[in-house]
Each structure stands twice: as structure tokens, then as C-alpha cells.
Design a protein around this motif. Structure first.
Motif, PDB file in Angstrom:
ATOM      1  N   MET A   1       0.830  -1.217   0.000  1.00 58.41           N
ATOM      2  CA  MET A   1       0.000   0.000   0.000  1.00 58.41           C
ATOM      3  C   MET A   1       0.859   1.260   0.000  1.00 58.41           C
ATOM      4  O   MET A   1       0.417   2.326  -0.404  1.00 58.41           O
ATOM      5  CB  MET A   1      -0.936   0.007   1.220  1.00 58.41           C
ATOM      6  CG  MET A   1      -2.140  -0.922   1.065  1.00 58.41           C
ATOM      7  SD  MET A   1      -3.071  -1.093   2.604  1.00 58.41           S
ATOM      8  CE  MET A   1      -3.906   0.504   2.671  1.00 58.41           C
ATOM      9  N   ARG A   2       2.096   1.127   0.460  1.00 60.05           N
ATOM     10  CA  ARG A   2       3.016   2.272   0.495  1.00 60.05           C
ATOM     11  C   ARG A   2       3.924   2.333  -0.734  1.00 60.05           C
ATOM     12  O   ARG A   2       4.421   3.389  -1.072  1.00 60.05           O
ATOM     13  CB  ARG A   2       3.898   2.215   1.747  1.00 60.05           C
ATOM     14  CG  ARG A   2       3.190   2.518   3.049  1.00 60.05           C
ATOM     15  CD  ARG A   2       4.182   2.843   4.163  1.00 60.05           C
ATOM     16  NE  ARG A   2       5.264   1.901   4.283  1.00 60.05           N
ATOM     17  CZ  ARG A   2       5.226   0.793   5.031  1.00 60.05           C
ATOM     18  NH1 ARG A   2       4.136   0.495   5.710  1.00 60.05           N
ATOM     19  NH2 ARG A   2       6.264  -0.008   5.099  1.00 60.05           N
ATOM     20  N   HIS A   3       4.176   1.164  -1.364  1.00 63.11           N
ATOM     21  CA  HIS A   3       5.208   1.123  -2.397  1.00 63.11           C
ATOM     22  C   HIS A   3       4.740   0.724  -3.794  1.00 63.11           C
ATOM     23  O   HIS A   3       5.471   0.961  -4.766  1.00 63.11           O
ATOM     24  CB  HIS A   3       6.334   0.172  -1.968  1.00 63.11           C
ATOM     25  CG  HIS A   3       7.061   0.618  -0.740  1.00 63.11           C
ATOM     26  ND1 HIS A   3       6.692   0.230   0.536  1.00 63.11           N
ATOM     27  CD2 HIS A   3       8.117   1.455  -0.573  1.00 63.11           C
ATOM     28  CE1 HIS A   3       7.501   0.799   1.419  1.00 63.11           C
ATOM     29  NE2 HIS A   3       8.365   1.542   0.778  1.00 63.11           N
TER      30      HIS A   3
ATOM     31  N   LYS B   1       2.922   1.431  -6.931  1.00 64.25           N
ATOM     32  CA  LYS B   1       2.289   2.596  -7.582  1.00 64.25           C
ATOM     33  C   LYS B   1       0.896   2.251  -8.091  1.00 64.25           C
ATOM     34  O   LYS B   1      -0.037   3.053  -7.984  1.00 64.25           O
ATOM     35  CB  LYS B   1       3.173   3.093  -8.736  1.00 64.25           C
ATOM     36  CG  LYS B   1       4.399   3.849  -8.249  1.00 64.25           C
ATOM     37  CD  LYS B   1       5.244   4.330  -9.408  1.00 64.25           C
ATOM     38  CE  LYS B   1       6.515   5.019  -8.893  1.00 64.25           C
ATOM     39  NZ  LYS B   1       7.414   5.383  -9.991  1.00 64.25           N
TER      40      LYS B   1
ATOM     41  N   ILE C   1      -1.456   2.064  -5.063  1.00 61.27           N
ATOM     42  CA  ILE C   1      -1.647   3.424  -4.531  1.00 61.27           C
ATOM     43  C   ILE C   1      -2.657   4.188  -5.387  1.00 61.27           C
ATOM     44  O   ILE C   1      -3.580   4.821  -4.864  1.00 61.27           O
ATOM     45  CB  ILE C   1      -0.297   4.182  -4.456  1.00 61.27           C
ATOM     46  CG1 ILE C   1       0.583   3.592  -3.345  1.00 61.27           C
ATOM     47  CG2 ILE C   1      -0.524   5.680  -4.203  1.00 61.27           C
ATOM     48  CD1 ILE C   1       2.037   4.037  -3.398  1.00 61.27           C
ATOM     49  N   ASN C   2      -2.515   4.084  -6.698  1.00 65.73           N
ATOM     50  CA  ASN C   2      -3.440   4.779  -7.605  1.00 65.73           C
ATOM     51  C   ASN C   2      -4.869   4.260  -7.460  1.00 65.73           C
ATOM     52  O   ASN C   2      -5.822   5.037  -7.477  1.00 65.73           O
ATOM     53  CB  ASN C   2      -2.968   4.625  -9.063  1.00 65.73           C
ATOM     54  CG  ASN C   2      -1.717   5.446  -9.343  1.00 65.73           C
ATOM     55  OD1 ASN C   2      -1.446   6.424  -8.650  1.00 65.73           O
ATOM     56  ND2 ASN C   2      -0.945   5.041 -10.338  1.00 65.73           N
TER      57      ASN C   2
ATOM     58  N   LYS D   1      -6.302   5.595  -4.137  1.00 66.62           N
ATOM     59  CA  LYS D   1      -6.646   7.024  -4.258  1.00 66.62           C
ATOM     60  C   LYS D   1      -7.910   7.215  -5.096  1.00 66.62           C
ATOM     61  O   LYS D   1      -8.745   8.068  -4.809  1.00 66.62           O
ATOM     62  CB  LYS D   1      -5.478   7.800  -4.882  1.00 66.62           C
ATOM     63  CG  LYS D   1      -4.338   8.050  -3.905  1.00 66.62           C
ATOM     64  CD  LYS D   1      -3.228   8.850  -4.570  1.00 66.62           C
ATOM     65  CE  LYS D   1      -2.102   9.161  -3.591  1.00 66.62           C
ATOM     66  NZ  LYS D   1      -0.999   9.899  -4.239  1.00 66.62           N
TER      67      LYS D   1
ATOM     68  N   GLU E   1      -7.682  11.319  -2.511  1.00 65.19           N
ATOM     69  CA  GLU E   1      -6.273  11.659  -2.267  1.00 65.19           C
ATOM     70  C   GLU E   1      -5.935  11.664  -0.779  1.00 65.19           C
ATOM     71  O   GLU E   1      -4.789  11.469  -0.389  1.00 65.19           O
ATOM     72  CB  GLU E   1      -5.960  13.044  -2.857  1.00 65.19           C
ATOM     73  CG  GLU E   1      -6.021  13.109  -4.378  1.00 65.19           C
ATOM     74  CD  GLU E   1      -4.865  12.373  -5.057  1.00 65.19           C
ATOM     75  OE1 GLU E   1      -3.755  12.341  -4.484  1.00 65.19           O
ATOM     76  OE2 GLU E   1      -5.094  11.825  -6.149  1.00 65.19           O
TER      77      GLU E   1
ATOM     78  N   TYR F   1      -3.783   9.155   1.542  1.00 65.15           N
ATOM     79  CA  TYR F   1      -2.336   9.231   1.749  1.00 65.15           C
ATOM     80  C   TYR F   1      -1.947  10.610   2.256  1.00 65.15           C
ATOM     81  O   TYR F   1      -2.581  11.605   1.908  1.00 65.15           O
ATOM     82  CB  TYR F   1      -1.583   8.914   0.449  1.00 65.15           C
ATOM     83  CG  TYR F   1      -1.616   7.444   0.103  1.00 65.15           C
ATOM     84  CD1 TYR F   1      -0.595   6.596   0.507  1.00 65.15           C
ATOM     85  CD2 TYR F   1      -2.702   6.902  -0.579  1.00 65.15           C
ATOM     86  CE1 TYR F   1      -0.635   5.241   0.217  1.00 65.15           C
ATOM     87  CE2 TYR F   1      -2.761   5.544  -0.867  1.00 65.15           C
ATOM     88  CZ  TYR F   1      -1.720   4.712  -0.468  1.00 65.15           C
ATOM     89  OH  TYR F   1      -1.776   3.377  -0.735  1.00 65.15           O
TER      90      TYR F   1
ATOM     91  N   GLY G   1       3.584  10.603   1.354  1.00 68.42           N
ATOM     92  CA  GLY G   1       3.406   9.288   0.733  1.00 68.42           C
ATOM     93  C   GLY G   1       3.018   8.178   1.687  1.00 68.42           C
ATOM     94  O   GLY G   1       2.758   7.047   1.271  1.00 68.42           O
TER      95      GLY G   1
ATOM     96  N   ILE H   1       0.638   6.120   4.368  1.00 68.46           N
ATOM     97  CA  ILE H   1      -0.803   5.866   4.453  1.00 68.46           C
ATOM     98  C   ILE H   1      -1.393   6.756   5.543  1.00 68.46           C
ATOM     99  O   ILE H   1      -0.824   6.874   6.626  1.00 68.46           O
ATOM    100  CB  ILE H   1      -1.074   4.381   4.803  1.00 68.46           C
ATOM    101  CG1 ILE H   1      -0.441   3.448   3.763  1.00 68.46           C
ATOM    102  CG2 ILE H   1      -2.577   4.099   4.902  1.00 68.46           C
ATOM    103  CD1 ILE H   1      -0.264   2.036   4.248  1.00 68.46           C
TER     104      ILE H   1
ATOM    105  N   THR I   1      -6.382  -4.781  -2.405  1.00 65.22           N
ATOM    106  CA  THR I   1      -5.092  -5.261  -1.871  1.00 65.22           C
ATOM    107  C   THR I   1      -4.862  -6.749  -2.123  1.00 65.22           C
ATOM    108  O   THR I   1      -3.725  -7.162  -2.347  1.00 65.22           O
ATOM    109  CB  THR I   1      -4.975  -4.977  -0.366  1.00 65.22           C
ATOM    110  OG1 THR I   1      -6.092  -5.555   0.314  1.00 65.22           O
ATOM    111  CG2 THR I   1      -4.921  -3.490  -0.084  1.00 65.22           C
TER     112      THR I   1
END
Length: 203
Positions: free
Chosen positions: A44-46, A48, A51-52, A55, A60, A63, A67, A69, A92
Motif C-alpha cells: 500500500m506504500r510502495h 504505484k 496506490i493509484n 486514491k 487523495e 495518503y 506518501g 498511508i 489489496t
């Protein structure tokens, strides 16, 4: 001659059951353990792509500017809403599944591997595994452990978390092996017995 692939064994237990302690014992025996929950947080942190997706689904604000969570935001807007929680899981789980398969490929030389996850039965993950271990303890002991470990929680919060998970009574029939961690029976001999058995088995 093709080498046998490792057994994939799931290990789970409700909050406060002590499954992390049991996993540490397996690790000390040289067994690789995939921590699904920690890896999900890492992805969830790394990742991309993930993450997109997060979001896009939660805004938005999911996060922080650096960057990281936004746990406060997710706790207030997602974790108490079953539908939103289901949506987050649906984002996830595929990412974790892919990450797990890559990890298995890197550990092909092992007799068996452990996949640690809180919701092995709830999410149906157990159907994809060779065997499952359930770490159990009486509810009052589990609550007491969590309150000592997490001073920021109160009993009502712990019970709310437990309410979202299947009870041990529901999980026991689905599990292949049980480890009782009730502070009266020693855990180490139970782990060593399973370790011996898994080392004998072949897929």
C-alpha cells in the motif's frame, strides 16, 4: 528429476491468539514465513498501481503528503464501513497474491512455507493452501493480551475487532492443525511436532 515443490501452509489466529509468537518459533527453525498483513501494508506504500487504485476509490486523503498511508483517515472513513473495507480488500488481495507467488518462487528449496494471515478462513484463502494451522486461546486471555500490547485500545474496541473475525468455534472445523496458546500448555513442543510432520510430507 523434478524436485517436489514446498508445502504451502497457512497459519492464522484471531487478534490476541499469539500467532505472531508461533510464527517466530517457526522462523527460528529456519522456515520462511510470509506475513500477509505486513506485506499488504508495504504494498500500500510502495506499489504505484495499488496506490493509484486506493486514491481512485477513497480519495487523495487516503495518503499523507509524504506518501505514507493516512491511517487516521482510513480508520475514520473505511475500517468501520463493511462495504468500504470489502472494497479495500478487493484492491489489496490481488497485489498481495502476486507478491506471495513471487515469494514462493524464491523459496522453492524449502520443504514447507508458512503464509501468515489474519483472515485465511474469512477471505477463503485456505482453499488455495495445502494445510492450515489455527492458533487458539480463550477469549478473555486474547482480550487481556491485546490490552497489554496496545494501551491505546479499550475492551470495547478489541471486542469490535473480534466481532469482524470468525470465532474460533467456526474456524476449528476448517483448520487441519490446532496450536493451543492458553498460557498453560507450552507452545514450543506443539510447533516442533508440526515441524517434524511437515518435513516428512511431500506434495
Amino acid at each position: 528429476m523434478k524436485k517436489n515443490k514446498p508445502l504451502i501452509i497457512g497459519i492464522t489466529g484471531g487478534i490476541g491468539s499469539g500467532k505472531s509468537v508461533v510464527c517466530r518459533i517457526f522462523k527460528s527453525l529456519g522456515i520462511p514465513v510470509y506475513d500477509s498483513d505486513s506485506r499488504a501494508k508495504w504494498l500500500m506504500r510502495h506499489s504505484k498501481e495499488l496506490i493509484n487504485e486506493i486514491k481512485k476509490s477513497f480519495g487523495e486523503n487516503a495518503y499523507l503528503p509524504d506518501g505514507q498511508i493516512n491511517n487516521k483517515y482510513l480508520a475514520e472513513n473505511v475500517f468501520h464501513d463493511k462495504e468500504k473495507l470489502r472494497l479495500l480488500s478487493s484492491l489489496t488481495h490481488p497485489a498481495v497474491g502476486k507478491d506471495f507467488q513471487n515469494w514462493v518462487e524464491k523459496n522453492q528449496s524449502q520443504k514447507y512455507l508458512l503464509k501468515e494471515a489474519a483472515l485465511i478462513f474469512e477471505a477463503g484463502i485456505y482453499k488455495t493452501l495445502d494445510k492450515t494451522i489455527l492458533v487458539t486461546a480463550p477469549q478473555e486471555i486474547k482480550i487481556d493480551r491485546v490490552l497489554k500490547r496496545d494501551p491505546h485500545r479499550d475492551k470495547a474496541q478489541v471486542l469490535a475487532i473480534m466481532d469482524k473475525q470468525m470465532s474460533d468455534e467456526e474456524k476449528v472445523p476448517l483448520a487441519n492443525y490446532l496450536i493451543l496458546n492458553d498460557d498453560t500448555q507450552m507452545v514450543l513442543p506443539q510447533v516442533l511436532k508440526l515441524h517434524k510432520e511437515f518435513n516428512k510430507q511431500e506434495v
